[in-house]
Design a protein around this motif. Structure first.
Motif, PDB file in Angstrom:
ATOM      1  N   GLN A 336     -20.013   0.976   7.034  1.00 45.88           N
ATOM      2  CA  GLN A 336     -19.559  -0.096   7.731  1.00 45.88           C
ATOM      3  C   GLN A 336     -20.098  -0.875   6.561  1.00 45.88           C
ATOM      4  N   VAL A 337     -20.114  -1.180   5.394  1.00 50.50           N
ATOM      5  CA  VAL A 337     -19.733  -2.445   4.766  1.00 50.50           C
ATOM      6  C   VAL A 337     -18.272  -2.525   4.338  1.00 50.50           C
ATOM      7  N   TRP A 338     -17.770  -1.211   4.301  1.00 51.24           N
ATOM      8  CA  TRP A 338     -16.507  -0.868   3.990  1.00 51.24           C
ATOM      9  C   TRP A 338     -15.437  -1.817   5.235  1.00 51.24           C
ATOM     10  N   ILE A 339     -15.613  -0.867   5.834  1.00 48.51           N
ATOM     11  CA  ILE A 339     -15.363  -1.170   7.582  1.00 48.51           C
ATOM     12  C   ILE A 339     -14.766  -2.481   7.610  1.00 48.51           C
ATOM     13  N   ASP A 340     -15.703  -3.604   7.232  1.00 46.30           N
ATOM     14  CA  ASP A 340     -15.825  -4.649   6.854  1.00 46.30           C
ATOM     15  C   ASP A 340     -15.441  -5.819   6.704  1.00 46.30           C
ATOM     16  N   ARG A 341     -14.949  -4.633   5.225  1.00 38.37           N
ATOM     17  CA  ARG A 341     -14.706  -5.717   3.948  1.00 38.37           C
ATOM     18  C   ARG A 341     -13.400  -5.254   4.462  1.00 38.37           C
ATOM     19  N   ILE A 342     -12.241  -4.314   5.120  1.00 34.33           N
ATOM     20  CA  ILE A 342     -10.886  -3.796   4.974  1.00 34.33           C
ATOM     21  C   ILE A 342     -10.905  -4.455   6.302  1.00 34.33           C
ATOM     22  N   THR A 343     -11.820  -4.775   7.427  1.00 35.91           N
ATOM     23  CA  THR A 343     -11.111  -5.686   8.310  1.00 35.91           C
ATOM     24  C   THR A 343     -10.668  -6.809   8.375  1.00 35.91           C
ATOM     25  N   ALA A 344     -11.841  -7.306   7.111  1.00 38.53           N
ATOM     26  CA  ALA A 344     -11.069  -8.893   7.120  1.00 38.53           C
ATOM     27  C   ALA A 344     -10.139  -8.686   5.258  1.00 38.53           C
ATOM     28  N   ARG A 345      -9.889  -7.679   5.407  1.00 41.19           N
ATOM     29  CA  ARG A 345      -9.016  -7.894   4.516  1.00 41.19           C
ATOM     30  C   ARG A 345      -7.921  -7.553   5.309  1.00 41.19           C
ATOM     31  N   GLY A 346      -7.732  -6.846   5.982  1.00 41.59           N
ATOM     32  CA  GLY A 346      -5.972  -6.338   6.559  1.00 41.59           C
ATOM     33  C   GLY A 346      -5.207  -4.840   6.192  1.00 41.59           C
ATOM     34  N   TYR A 347      -5.556  -4.377   4.841  1.00 41.56           N
ATOM     35  CA  TYR A 347      -4.843  -3.654   4.607  1.00 41.56           C
ATOM     36  C   TYR A 347      -5.833  -2.826   3.618  1.00 41.56           C
ATOM     37  N   VAL A 348      -5.579  -1.676   3.959  1.00 42.08           N
ATOM     38  CA  VAL A 348      -6.214  -1.024   2.542  1.00 42.08           C
ATOM     39  C   VAL A 348      -5.958   0.058   2.167  1.00 42.08           C
ATOM     40  N   ALA A 349      -6.180   0.777   0.891  1.00 41.25           N
ATOM     41  CA  ALA A 349      -5.192   1.836  -0.122  1.00 41.25           C
ATOM     42  C   ALA A 349      -5.987   2.649   0.496  1.00 41.25           C
ATOM     43  N   ILE A 350      -5.514   4.037   0.886  1.00 39.07           N
ATOM     44  CA  ILE A 350      -6.094   5.370   1.332  1.00 39.07           C
ATOM     45  C   ILE A 350      -6.016   6.264   0.959  1.00 39.07           C
ATOM     46  N   GLY A 366     -12.530  15.192   1.724  1.00 33.05           N
ATOM     47  CA  GLY A 366     -13.411  13.644   1.699  1.00 33.05           C
ATOM     48  C   GLY A 366     -12.150  12.941   1.810  1.00 33.05           C
ATOM     49  N   ILE A 367     -12.556  11.553   1.719  1.00 30.58           N
ATOM     50  CA  ILE A 367     -11.620  10.491   1.471  1.00 30.58           C
ATOM     51  C   ILE A 367     -11.858   8.850   0.341  1.00 30.58           C
ATOM     52  N   SER A 368     -10.732   8.639  -0.174  1.00 28.34           N
ATOM     53  CA  SER A 368     -11.534   7.425  -1.098  1.00 28.34           C
ATOM     54  C   SER A 368     -10.797   5.566  -0.377  1.00 28.34           C
ATOM     55  N   LEU A 369     -11.363   5.350  -0.327  1.00 26.14           N
ATOM     56  CA  LEU A 369     -10.774   3.524   0.025  1.00 26.14           C
ATOM     57  C   LEU A 369     -11.114   3.115  -1.231  1.00 26.14           C
ATOM     58  N   ALA A 370      -9.192   2.016  -0.696  1.00 24.75           N
ATOM     59  CA  ALA A 370      -9.928   0.318  -2.375  1.00 24.75           C
ATOM     60  C   ALA A 370      -9.390  -0.420  -0.984  1.00 24.75           C
ATOM     61  N   VAL A 371     -10.318  -1.710  -1.101  1.00 25.60           N
ATOM     62  CA  VAL A 371      -9.240  -2.847  -1.147  1.00 25.60           C
ATOM     63  C   VAL A 371      -9.027  -3.699  -2.088  1.00 25.60           C
ATOM     64  N   THR A 372      -9.984  -3.812  -3.071  1.00 26.85           N
ATOM     65  CA  THR A 372      -9.522  -5.047  -4.359  1.00 26.85           C
ATOM     66  C   THR A 372      -9.778  -3.597  -5.863  1.00 26.85           C
ATOM     67  N   PRO A 373      -8.242  -3.889  -6.961  1.00 34.33           N
ATOM     68  CA  PRO A 373      -8.538  -3.837  -7.871  1.00 34.33           C
ATOM     69  C   PRO A 373      -9.435  -2.976  -8.685  1.00 34.33           C
ATOM     70  N   GLY A 374     -10.072  -2.038  -8.847  1.00 39.81           N
ATOM     71  CA  GLY A 374     -11.437  -1.926  -9.299  1.00 39.81           C
ATOM     72  C   GLY A 374     -12.167  -1.401  -8.629  1.00 39.81           C
ATOM     73  N   GLU A 375     -12.527  -1.956  -7.453  1.00 42.70           N
ATOM     74  CA  GLU A 375     -13.557  -1.938  -6.487  1.00 42.70           C
ATOM     75  C   GLU A 375     -12.632  -0.382  -5.535  1.00 42.70           C
ATOM     76  N   ALA A 376     -13.363   0.824  -5.566  1.00 42.26           N
ATOM     77  CA  ALA A 376     -13.042   1.893  -4.889  1.00 42.26           C
ATOM     78  C   ALA A 376     -13.702   2.428  -4.212  1.00 42.26           C
ATOM     79  N   CYS A 377     -13.713   3.221  -3.292  1.00 39.68           N
ATOM     80  CA  CYS A 377     -14.775   4.021  -2.801  1.00 39.68           C
ATOM     81  C   CYS A 377     -14.725   5.290  -2.506  1.00 39.68           C
ATOM     82  N   TYR A 378     -15.591   6.550  -2.722  1.00 40.43           N
ATOM     83  CA  TYR A 378     -15.113   7.640  -2.148  1.00 40.43           C
ATOM     84  C   TYR A 378     -16.724   8.198  -1.005  1.00 40.43           C
ATOM     85  N   ILE A 379     -15.951   8.803   0.302  1.00 40.16           N
ATOM     86  CA  ILE A 379     -16.711   9.469   0.800  1.00 40.16           C
ATOM     87  C   ILE A 379     -16.638  10.516   1.330  1.00 40.16           C
ATOM     88  N   PRO A 380     -17.734  11.526   0.324  1.00 38.72           N
ATOM     89  CA  PRO A 380     -17.147  13.237   0.485  1.00 38.72           C
ATOM     90  C   PRO A 380     -17.840  13.492   2.039  1.00 38.72           C
TER      91      PRO A 380
END
Length: 933
Positions: A336-350, A366-380
């Motif tokens: 949910q934290v990631w979803i909120d960040r994405i919504t606030a940001r308006g774009y996401v690398a996936i 699995g799915i990975s997401l990034a909204v800021t260079p250097g900050e990314a996550c993986y959802i296995p």
DNA sequence: GCTATCACG
DNA sequence: GACGTACGTGATAGCC
């Protein structure tokens, strides 16, 4: 350590590094003061890569970079025209030369040069010394002038191709052992260095002569014995010039050096010295990378010019890419934290990870997401564990994963939200995976397509290439996780902690690339290309691929059986004709049979030393002997069977019963698509037997296949672009264009046209599109070269606009480094100013690209508009074959679809471009592709 | 993994 | 008889 046995000296040809760096990079400047530093930047990158490379058994103990100094050397005293036709050094390169010396010293690598001597002589001297002391030498260069040094522990390394050149490599190039290379060079001369040599003698002939006589001196002394009169006279008359040429190419092993081999011993760089140099140059990325490698903190480079963004500047000030820094999402709260960040940001690398490269078979892992260079996550989502090699041991769901359905349900609103941009690398793949999971992902941006719009013709557009080129970062190779070959595993078997680093890194890289490319689209003026020709095609292709085309396995299987029978018969005949058994499928064995054993005429060996046995060669031989004709028959069947009737069966999807090709949108530099796995753009049609394979491509019960193709689209575009009055009129009148051309060229009235004259005109028409040459046309038409050249000359006389177009296009390419289609697509032509045969290739490609590319743009526009045009009709678009679209439609609606699709295709250029010629689309329909085409 | 060959537009 | 030459692709087999 004293240099001796067991030592390995690496000698880097500094000038080669500089020029390669200069030409490979855009004209970068230092941000603070605009000093050109592109070549220095590239040079440092190459040097860093070289020193950090693991050279394995070839690792150096001693290393030096050798440079040229001054332009006057002892060779100019012998021959004042030596290297006289060299171009001036580019203005923006000159100030960078001393900086490359500084760079070398900053890396703590020996840096040597000498007034009056070329780098090659210093290299030669050092190589000789090292060799005499029993050490090994690697010369890092691909300069053929250095090949004379190879042998006795001395090898060359082509750093570009990462290929070592040994004695055999030299023999391949020069046809003689290294110690006779200078003899060959003396005879053949060198246009680049302006070494005269013997006029009329090239490397091939020179090698022949040297091998016959043993040495140049022997050859010159016994020149009278040569049979060919012209060659004999040349060698006698030009003796002096040849002997001078030898002196010019002979490297000097006795350059008086002011240092010894021991001075070249490898030293670790001093972090302070190196980093202060890099900082001074303001190389942000490289500074960071090298600081990381040296385990010191990277100095901060002040941003002295924050407002005036330089688009060609290096990567912005981002944290280094660090796979261990990424987040493993394993709770819904974290998600949910990631979803909120994405919504606030308006774009996401996936990015998605799956079990297979084949999207039809792939399961989402699995799915990975990034909204800021250097900050990314993986959802296995679907990793397994246990299992191992034992077939019977059970696999279980790995710990630390959320439920796939729950995650997709949570992400679906974001993925389908019009206000949130989803950024991916090759989004067609991810879009297909999501489609399979009931998610229609939109809107999107695709870094692969951005790169293609920006840089088609310069490099390919895979993630590895882009990351290394634009981020100076090599992504984790997938094979490190999956292994290779038979023992390779699928991504779901990868341990989650390893998967996090790899998967999230891809999203991070994609996001960084997007930040770099986005502003470049505007400055390069390719935003429209990207937004109207590339991006909107993604969902269209994804749909076509997912739908696939029905292929009838029984039809193919029956054909395979027939082909196998006929091939067996032919094989017997062939063995009888040859007098012994051999592998008919081996060109090598066939060549030996035809030209050695049967002594047929016309055997020509290629560069590998094997006889050429291509269809053109065999067709010529077929008039003399029956064997080549049977081989041709066999080859045709073998091709049809292996590539089509056998292989296509393996591509029928077990779930859908259909064949799902994959289109590569960035595969062809011109804007064309490529089709892979399987390639459905080269299904046979030209021969009767081959065409029958299309009978296996069928419409389902109650449906019909429709084929619509553009008639003569490339010639029409040529008529428009080159503004050829007669051709445009002929198209407007709906005339037979080849007959018209023939009539115009050979002064034959249309009603007296013969098929032969028309055939020639047709070949010329196509030749023009390809950047015609007398040689090529002669070969195509099997007529003497002179006659072919006469035809071309007459063609240019009658249609002077063609010649103008060709000359203008090549001039444009030389000036700008690219050519353009009518829709603004850029195709870069980096080799256009190359020397030698490559220039010819580049020239013809430049002439062809705007024509082929404009046609490609037009059918893309049609494809993008097609879904809306056929909406509501019971019909699907299945395939594209460059100028043809294939549809599947409920039989009753066929005519309606033809009308709608034809309208879209014929009007596809408008309104962006108004062609002076009509676009005409032919349509056909039937139960299978053979009938429809 | 490279080369030769051949299928298409 | 300098060299090599029509443009753009992909798949397969042989061979190292």
């Amino acid at each position: 350590m004293t240099f001796g046995k067991g030592c390995h000296l690496h000698l880097i040809d500094g000038s080669a590094f500089i020029f390669r760096a200069y030409h490979a990079l855009p004209p970068l400047t230092r941000k603070s003061d605009g000093l050109p530093i592109g070549a220095v930047s590239g040079f440092c990158n190459m040097l860093f890569r070289y020193v950090s490379d693991d050279h394995g058994a070839d690792a150096p103990t001693h290393v030096a970079v050798i440079f040229d100094k001054g332009s006057h050397t002892f060779r100019n005293d012998m021959y004042d025209l030596y290297k006289a036709n060299r171009d001036e050094m580019p203005e923006d390169l000159r100030p960078q030369i001393p900086l490359t010396r500084d760079a070398t010293r900053a890396f703590n690598i020996a840096c040597e040069e000498m007034e009056g001597y070329e780098a090659d002589d210093i290299i030669a001297t050092l190589a000789c010394q090292a060799r005499d002391l029993g050490g090994r030498v690697t010369i890092v260069s691909s300069d053929k002038d250095l090949m004379q040094l190879v042998g006795d522990g001395v090898e060359m390394l082509d750093a570009m191709k990462n290929r070592r050149i040994d004695v055999e490599g030299v023999e391949e190039k020069f046809g003689v052992k290294p110690d006779r290379v200078v003899d060959v060079q003396a005879l053949a001369g060198d246009s680049v260095d302006n070494v005269p040599g013997a006029p009329g003698i090239g490397i091939k002939t020179a090698a022949l002569l040297i091998n016959e006589f043993g040495s140049l001196e022997e050859l010159l002394d016994r020149a009278e014995e040569i049979k060919q009169p012209k060659r004999r006279e040349t060698l006698i008359e030009k003796r002096e010039q040849i002997e001078l040429s030898k002196k010019l190419v002979q490297l000097d092993c006795n350059t008086p050096l002011e240092f010894t081999l021991d001075d070249l011993e490898i030293k670790e760089p001093d972090p302070d010295t190196l980093l202060s140099f890099l900082t001074e140059m303001e190389f942000r990325t490289l500074t960071k990378r090298i600081a990381d490698t040296l385990h010191v903190e990277a100095p901060v480079i002040p941003d002295t010019n924050p407002a005036g963004a330089n688009p060609a500047e290096e990567a912005p000030d981002w944290p280094a890419i660090d796979p261990s820094a990424y987040e493993h999402v394993q709770t819904m709260e974290a998600l949910q934290v990631w979803i909120d960040r994405i919504t606030a940001r308006g774009y996401v690398a996936i990015d998605t990870e799956t079990t297979s490269l084949n999207e039809m078979q792939a399961a989402l892992v699995g799915i990975s997401l990034a909204v800021t260079p250097g900050e990314a996550c993986y959802i296995p989502l679907r990793h397994t564990e246990g299992g191992s090699d034992d077939l019977f041991s059970s696999e279980s769901r790995a710990e630390g994963q959320l439920d796939p359905e729950t995650v997709l349900t949570a992400l679906k609103p974001i993925l389908e939200d019009d206000a949130i941009l989803k950024i991916g690398q090759n989004m067609k793949y991810d879009a297909k995976i999501f489609a399979q999971n009931g998610v229609r992902i939109a809107p999107i941006d695709d870094t692969m397509l951005m790169s293609y719009a920006l840089n088609s013709g310069i490099h390919n557009h895979g993630m590895d290439t882009l990351s290394e080129r634009y981020l100076s970062h090599q992504p984790i190779p997938i094979k490190e996780l999956l292994g290779t070959g038979k023992s390779a595993i699928t991504f779901d078997k990868v341990a989650i902690d390893k998967a996090v680093g790899y998967a999230a890194e891809d999203a991070d890289i994609t996001l960084r690339l997007w930040h770099i490319f986005k502003p470049q689209l505007h400055t390069a003026r390719v935003t429209t290309v990207y937004e109207t020709l590339e991006r909107p095609l993604v969902p269209v292709l994804a749909q076509m691929e997912r739908h696939g085309i029905q292929v009838d396995r029984d039809t193919l299987s029956r054909m395979s059986g027939k082909f196998a029978q006929k091939m067996a018969q032919l094989e017997d005949e062939i063995h009888t004709l040859a007098g012994r058994k051999f592998n008919v499928g081996s060109p090598k064995q066939l060549g030996e049979i035809l030209f050695d054993e049967m002594s047929l005429e016309g055997g020509k060996k290629g560069k590998t030393g094997a006889y050429a046995t291509g269809a053109d060669v065999l067709e010529d031989l077929a008039t003399e002997h029956e064997l080549p004709a049977r081989i041709l028959d066999w080859r045709q069947l073998s091709k049809l069977k292996s590539t089509y009737t056998d292989a296509l069966q393996d591509h029928i999807d077990p779930d859908t019963g259909r064949v799902h090709t994959s289109y590569v949108q960035t595969g062809a530099s011109t804007g064309r698509l490529a089709s892979t796995d399987p390639n459905l753009q080269n299904i046979p049609v030209r021969t009767e037997e081959g065409r029958r394979i299309r009978e296996a491509f069928v419409a389902p019960e109650g449906q019909t296949l429709l084929s619509l193709d553009y008639s003569q689209i490339e010639l029409r575009i040529l008529a428009h672009i080159a503004d050829i009055k007669q051709l445009k009129q002929a198209f407007a009148d709906g005339l037979d264009i080849h007959a018209m051309t023939a009539s115009e060229m050979f002064d034959v009235p249309l009603d007296e046209m013969t098929p032969e004259i028309r055939r020639r005109a047709k070949a010329i028409n196509f030749g023009v599109i390809y950047g015609i040459s007398g040689f090529g046309l002669a070969r195509q038409l099997r007529i003497p070269r002179g006659d072919a050249q006469d035809f071309i000359n007459r063609y240019f006389e009658r249609f002077p606009g063609i010649k103008t177009y060709m000359d203008d296009t090549v001039a444009f390419a030389k000036e700008h480094g690219f050519v353009q289609t009518l829709f603004g697509r850029k195709i870069h032509t980096p080799e256009i100013s190359a020397k030698g045969p490559r220039a010819g290739f580049a020239r013809r490609a430049a002439i062809n690209a705007p024509i082929q590319g404009t046609a490609a743009d037009i059918i893309r526009r049609a494809m993008i508009r097609m879904p809306a045009a056929i909406e509501g009709l019971p019909c699907k678009m299945l395939l594209q074959v460059h100028d043809e679209l294939l549809f599947e439609v409920e039989s009753g609606a066929a005519d309606k679809v033809i009308t709608a699709a034809r309208d879209v295709m014929e009007g596809a250029a408008k309104p962006a471009v108004h062609l002076d010629v009509p676009l005409v689309v032919d349509a056909g329909q039937g139960a299978n592709w053979a009938e429809a085409h």
